[in-house]
Write an enzyme that holds these catalytic residues in place. Structure first.
Site, short mmCIF file in Angstrom:
data_model
loop_
_atom_site.label_atom_id
_atom_site.label_comp_id
_atom_site.label_asym_id
_atom_site.label_seq_id
_atom_site.Cartn_x
_atom_site.Cartn_y
_atom_site.Cartn_z
N ASP A 27 -23.35 1.68 -47.43
CA ASP A 27 -22.97 0.56 -48.30
C ASP A 27 -23.95 -0.60 -48.19
OD1 ASP A 27 -20.84 2.17 -48.85
OD2 ASP A 27 -19.32 0.88 -47.95
N SER A 140 -10.71 -1.05 -44.28
CA SER A 140 -10.68 0.40 -44.45
C SER A 140 -9.27 0.90 -44.76
CB SER A 140 -11.18 1.08 -43.17
OG SER A 140 -10.91 2.45 -43.16
N GLU A 142 -8.11 3.36 -43.48
CA GLU A 142 -7.58 3.85 -42.20
C GLU A 142 -6.61 2.84 -41.57
OE1 GLU A 142 -7.93 6.70 -40.52
OE2 GLU A 142 -9.27 7.70 -41.96
N TYR A 165 -10.14 2.91 -34.34
CA TYR A 165 -10.92 2.37 -35.46
C TYR A 165 -10.02 1.61 -36.43
CZ TYR A 165 -13.43 2.38 -39.92
OH TYR A 165 -14.02 2.02 -41.11
#
Length: 338
Positions: A27, A140, A142, A165
């Site tokens: 990115d 994210s 996640e 994470y």
């Protein structure tokens, strides 16, 4: 620091200035290209490694005088504060992170220090030395990881991450909110679902798949070993997601946006599409190894980007099969790359 850096508070090129952490990543490299195309002066932070890792931006380093690069680390508070104080950027794009979900179970402390404390270091430096700077935090999907919550997930979905994470990213998400609400900083967040491109790092499952299939097709590898094939993900196209990030930073007020395609596919589908592209049957080559499975699995991630589509005017265009094919074509053409 780059000796050619312009004096504090001024730009040698007259346009906006931006700092990109993680500029050598997928990115970060696309964002550097986008900003440079818009006349920005770009300052990129690269982690010092024992091997060169600037391949994604070498074409920019060698040919664009508007790009300045520095070795640095988000956990090094003094260097981050010094860079922000000296550059006085208009915008700071934070892509720097320990980005491997599986690896975060093995090095949770480092993950937390980089992905959460590192963000705190940047926000504090902006607050103290460059409060006009707009800050973007790359959050994210996640962070969700919520069993039992009906998809798709949007900006109001409860977040119960299932990995170090995800936990670290959620801490950074709340730090960004706190500095936005508490100090009035322009601190915006994009909650990006999975997004891919030929520049995806080799340790990510999608790149592992496409590189392996290319090697198998050319007789350089016998099999592809994976873990959970049934996990479902919302896969988009990284250059399009970077455009959404830029739009987020041009809004009159900082806000939170989910960036996703609203379409989900399994890892098995990704594998089958990749093998299909080269005329092979995945069943003849794929093997399963439990070592590649995570301690906590997130079975489904599906995003709702209706807010971004309405307020930013952004929408995803690249389709799933086109993404897989683009990655396959690149890896077939770059078999000898490391």
């Amino acid at each position: 620091m780059n000796k050619n850096m312009p004096a504090k508070g001024g730009s040698a090129f007259g346009g906006k200035k931006a700092i990109i952490s993680g500029i050598t990543g997928q990115d970060g490299s696309y964002m550097a290209e986008l900003l440079l195309s818009k006349g920005y002066e770009v300052h990129g932070i690269m982690r010092r490694l024992s091997s060169f890792a600037s391949g994604r931006i070498d074409h920019l380093i060698n040919h664009n005088p508007n790009l300045h690069t520095y070795h640095g680390d988000l956990t090094d508070n003094a260097s981050i504060a010094g860079l922000i104080s000296d550059v006085q950027p208009d915008e700071f794009y934070n892509f720097g992170a320990m980005s491997q979900v599986k690896v975060s179970f093995e090095i949770p402390q480092y993950t937390m220090e980089t992905n959460a404390v590192g963000v705190l270091n940047v926000l504090e430096a902006i607050r103290k030395f460059s409060p006009h700077t707009k800050f973007y935090q790359a959050s994210s999907s996640e962070m969700f990881g919520v069993p039992g919550v009906e998809p798709p997930f949007n900006e109001n979905t409860p977040m119960v991450p299932q990995s170090p994470y995800g936990v670290a990213k959620l801490a950074a998400y709340h730090l960004t909110r706190q500095y936005r609400d508490g100090y009035g900083l322009f601190a915006a967040t994009g909650i990006l679902f999975n997004h891919e491109s030929p520049r995806r790092g080799g340790t990510f499952v999608t790149k592992k798949i496409t590189k392996a299939v290319a090697r198998i097709k050319n007789g350089l590898q016998d099999s592809l070993v994976l873990g959970n094939l049934d996990a479902k993900r919302d896969w988009g196209w990284s250059p399009e997601f970077v455009e959404a990030i830029y739009m987020i930073m041009q809004q009159p007020k900082p806000d939170v946006f989910v960036i996703a395609t609203g379409e989900t596919h399994t890892i098995r589908e990704f594998v089958e599409e990749a093998f299909k592209h080269v005329g092979l049957d995945s069943k003849d080559y794929v093997k399963i190894d439990d070592r590649y499975k995570r301690p906590n699995e997130v079975p489904l991630l599906l995003g709702d980007s209706s807010k971004a589509q309405k307020q930013l005017g952004w929408e995803p265009k690249m389709k799933f099969h086109e993404i897989v094919q683009a990655m396959m074509d690149y890896d077939l053409a770059h078999l000898n790359d490391n």
